[in-house]
Structure formats: structure tokens, C-alpha cells
Write a protein that holds these residues in place. Structure first.
Motif, short mmCIF file in Angstrom:
data_model
loop_
_atom_site.label_atom_id
_atom_site.label_comp_id
_atom_site.label_asym_id
_atom_site.label_seq_id
_atom_site.Cartn_x
_atom_site.Cartn_y
_atom_site.Cartn_z
N ASN A 2 97.59 114.97 -26.99
CA ASN A 2 98.99 114.88 -26.61
C ASN A 2 99.16 113.67 -25.68
O ASN A 2 99.03 113.77 -24.47
N LYS A 4 101.82 111.90 -25.03
CA LYS A 4 103.03 111.89 -24.22
C LYS A 4 102.80 112.60 -22.89
O LYS A 4 103.18 112.10 -21.84
N ALA A 5 102.17 113.76 -22.93
CA ALA A 5 101.89 114.50 -21.69
C ALA A 5 100.96 113.70 -20.79
O ALA A 5 101.12 113.68 -19.57
N GLU A 8 102.97 110.83 -19.25
CA GLU A 8 103.95 111.29 -18.26
C GLU A 8 103.30 111.52 -16.90
O GLU A 8 103.96 111.43 -15.86
N GLU A 9 102.01 111.81 -16.89
CA GLU A 9 101.30 112.02 -15.63
C GLU A 9 100.96 110.72 -14.94
O GLU A 9 100.62 110.71 -13.75
#
Length: 194
Positions: A2, A4-5, A8-9
Motif C-alpha cells: 500500500n 499511498k499509506a 502519507e506517513e
């Protein structure tokens, strides 16, 4: 994964550094990075690097939509204008046959492994014979796996053909040792994808 996750972090500075390495990313990572950067507010990213990301993402999208990567998967696409034909590539079939032969030859190592293990269990315990038995067992197992996968690919793609002519789609595929033909229309395929 993943992406995207994961992105995002990351901090804005880390994302800026990642923009410099877009040439090393796959399509999913490019798309996720693009979406995360578009969603972020309040930070200005290097415009030149962001444009390079957009160009690379657009290039990958175009390559996927034009079915360019089918040859990497072992398929051949012939577009005559009136008809679109997808078949298994000749090189992929040759690779399957080579894998079958190599897998068969390597699986013969299992015979030597079995006799060596029998000797070990009958009292001929030596370090060299244990090592030989282990090596032959590993080679034989790899060969057996290669043989099974090659046979599976040969049987699965034997007679495979997907033809689109206008709104008609014809699929020929081997099932249970018999080649079956399925005639569909593009309208019925659109209903299946929803």
C-alpha cells in the motif's frame, strides 16, 4: 504494498526527496506519490520534478492502455484494424518447453537423493553423504516445482486465443484437456466488469 499509506506517513521533505527518484518507481508507486502530493496543502514541491512525475505517470498509463506490457507476460497482440488477436507468444511457448525439459532433468536428482538418504539411514553416515543428499534433495525439489509449473502453463495456454472483431469477442481456452470456445459481445463484457 500500500504505497499511498506509506507516502502519507512521509514528511514533505521526504516526499520532495522521493520526487527526485521517480525513474526508479513502478506504476503503483508513481500513482500513489502523485495522489499524496496533490492532496497535500501548504507545501510547494519542486515544479520541475513534479512535472517529471506527471510525464512519467502519463507515459506508464499510456503504455498500459496500449497493452505494451503484454509481451512481457508472454502474449502477442496482433491488431489488423478490423480484428484484434491476442495469443501466446512463440518465445513464451519455447521457454515453457525448456522449463519442462530442465525441470524433468533436475527432478531426476530426487532419485539420487532417495538412494543417498537410504544409505544414510542404513548406517553410512558421513558428512559428505549428508551434504550430497541435501543438495540433491534441493535440486530435485526445485526441478519438480519447475516441471509442474511448466506443465501447468503449457496446458493452460494450449490453444489460447482471444479475438475481438467489432463487437464480437471470441475466447478459445483449454479446459480439462479440451479446447473450448466462448462467443461473447463487448456489451456483455461491460456488464461483467460492473
Amino acid at each position: 504494498m500500500n504505497y499511498k499509506a506509506t507516502f502519507e506517513e512521509k514528511t514533505d521533505r521526504e516526499l520532495s526527496q522521493m520526487l527526485a527518484s521517480v525513474d526508479d518507481m513502478n506504476y503503483d508507486a508513481l500513482k500513489a506519490l502523485y495522489e499524496v502530493i496533490k492532496e497535500r496543502k501548504g507545501h510547494e514541491y519542486n515544479k520541475e520534478l513534479f512535472e517529471r512525475l506527471e510525464k512519467r505517470l502519463q507515459g506508464e498509463t499510456d503504455a498500459i492502455q496500449s497493452l505494451k506490457y503484454l509481451k512481457n507476460l508472454g502474449f502477442e497482440l496482433n491488431d489488423t484494424g478490423a480484428e484484434l488477436r491476442l495469443t501466446r507468444a512463440k518465445l513464451a511457448r519455447r521457454v515453457d518447453v525448456v522449463a519442462l525439459v530442465v525441470g524433468f532433468l533436475m527432478s531426476l536428482c530426487l532419485i539420487g537423493a532417495i538412494t543417498t538418504w537410504q544409505g544414510i539411514f542404513n548406517g553410512e553416515v558421513a558428512f559428505a553423504s549428508i551434504m550430497v543428499a541435501l543438495i540433491l534433495s534441493v535440486l530435485g525439489s526445485i526441478g519438480l516445482a519447475l516441471l509442474i509449473r511448466a506443465v501447468n502453463r503449457i496446458m493452460e495456454y494450449r490453444g489460447f486465443e482471444l479475438v475481438r472483431s467489432g463487437k464480437n469477442v471470441t475466447l478459445r481456452k483449454t479446459q480439462d484437456l479440451a479446447t473450448r470456445k466462448y462467443d461473447l459481445t463487448t456489451d456483455s463484457l461491460a456488464l461483467l466488469s460492473q
